[in-house]
Write an enzyme that holds these catalytic residues in place. Sequence first.
Site, PDB file in Angstrom:
ATOM      1  N   CYS A  24       2.582  -6.977   1.664  1.00 47.16           N
ATOM      2  CA  CYS A  24       1.575  -6.249   2.429  1.00 47.16           C
ATOM      3  C   CYS A  24       0.734  -7.303   3.129  1.00 47.16           C
ATOM      4  CB  CYS A  24       0.715  -5.413   1.487  1.00 47.16           C
ATOM      5  SG  CYS A  24      -0.663  -4.582   2.320  1.00 47.16           S
TER       6      CYS A  24
ATOM      7  N   SER B  17       0.825  -1.209   0.000  1.00 44.96           N
ATOM      8  CA  SER B  17       0.000   0.000   0.000  1.00 44.96           C
ATOM      9  C   SER B  17       0.861   1.262   0.000  1.00 44.96           C
ATOM     10  CB  SER B  17      -0.865   0.016   1.253  1.00 44.96           C
ATOM     11  OG  SER B  17      -0.036   0.039   2.395  1.00 44.96           O
TER      12      SER B  17
ATOM     13  N   THR C 237      -1.912  -6.901   4.856  1.00 45.40           N
ATOM     14  CA  THR C 237      -3.338  -6.630   4.694  1.00 45.40           C
ATOM     15  C   THR C 237      -3.849  -7.245   3.394  1.00 45.40           C
ATOM     16  OG1 THR C 237      -2.937  -4.590   5.910  1.00 45.40           O
ATOM     17  CG2 THR C 237      -5.040  -4.766   4.763  1.00 45.40           C
TER      18      THR C 237
ATOM     19  N   CYS D 197       2.905  -6.111   9.800  1.00 46.00           N
ATOM     20  CA  CYS D 197       2.653  -5.070   8.788  1.00 46.00           C
ATOM     21  C   CYS D 197       4.037  -4.668   8.305  1.00 46.00           C
ATOM     22  CB  CYS D 197       1.925  -3.874   9.402  1.00 46.00           C
ATOM     23  SG  CYS D 197       1.943  -2.403   8.354  1.00 46.00           S
TER      24      CYS D 197
END
Length: 271
Positions: A75, A13, A77, A187
Amino acid sequence: MSHSTAPIGVLDSGIGGFSVAKQVQRLLPRENLLYFGDGAHIPYGNHGEETIAAMAQYMISFLEERGVKALLVACNTISCILERCALSCPAFNAVQAGADAVAGLEVDKVGVISTVFTHNSQIYPRRILAQSPRKLVVLSCGCPDLARLVEHSLGDPEGMALVEENLRLELEHMVREERVDCCVLGCTHYPLVTDSIQKLYPGLPLIDPAEEMAQALRAYLDREGLANPQTAPGTLSVYTTGDVEEYALRARQVGLERVSKVEYYPPMDIS
Ligand code: DGL
């Protein structure tokens, strides 16, 4: 058909995946890397699943159109929803790498810090417990502000003071009360502030999935005969939907080498 001289794609991101690119440059210095950071839409961890999947697909398509031989989903996420994306080349993801790294450890209580989305998915506790040969306790903590703070604060004393304040807010209970044996940096932005974490909590073992990812990639390239045979060191091309100057600066601050270009690419319209 994959070719050994093709580049490796890395996506995140924002600048978090620089922590993964750095490990790849260390372990596989001859590989050429294409990096995509979606600076216009960070933080992903505060978006919903549909939006994250669409934004991830946008980056994956960008990298696959440029002929990458493998993808590093740098990433956590996005790693949570990766099965929703269409992939046409082998992909290595941060969450699997983090869980694999824990499986090799002699620990009883594991802490995981991540974005809120990754925390809510409970993917880390599930994956770690599913593949650990030991009986473990896994504690997960979602941090709503940390990735965004890291993205914009490296090298800025005021910003880094906010990062440290936030780290203390998120980690204090896990480290001091729960006394975890180690902490997974779930993360990719967080390994960029390892020094701050170690300053606050000296001696706390930190697990950065990036190293495991780079090793898994190396094993794959060797197995498939896809390691780049060039003798010259590989380059890193950075594409971002964010601020080009900021990304060039962050790449230097993180210690990335042989950055051949930092280029703007328009973001996906998510309105
Ligand atoms: N660096 C990303 C991760 O590993 C996401 C940070 C964000 O955009 O929220 O989860």
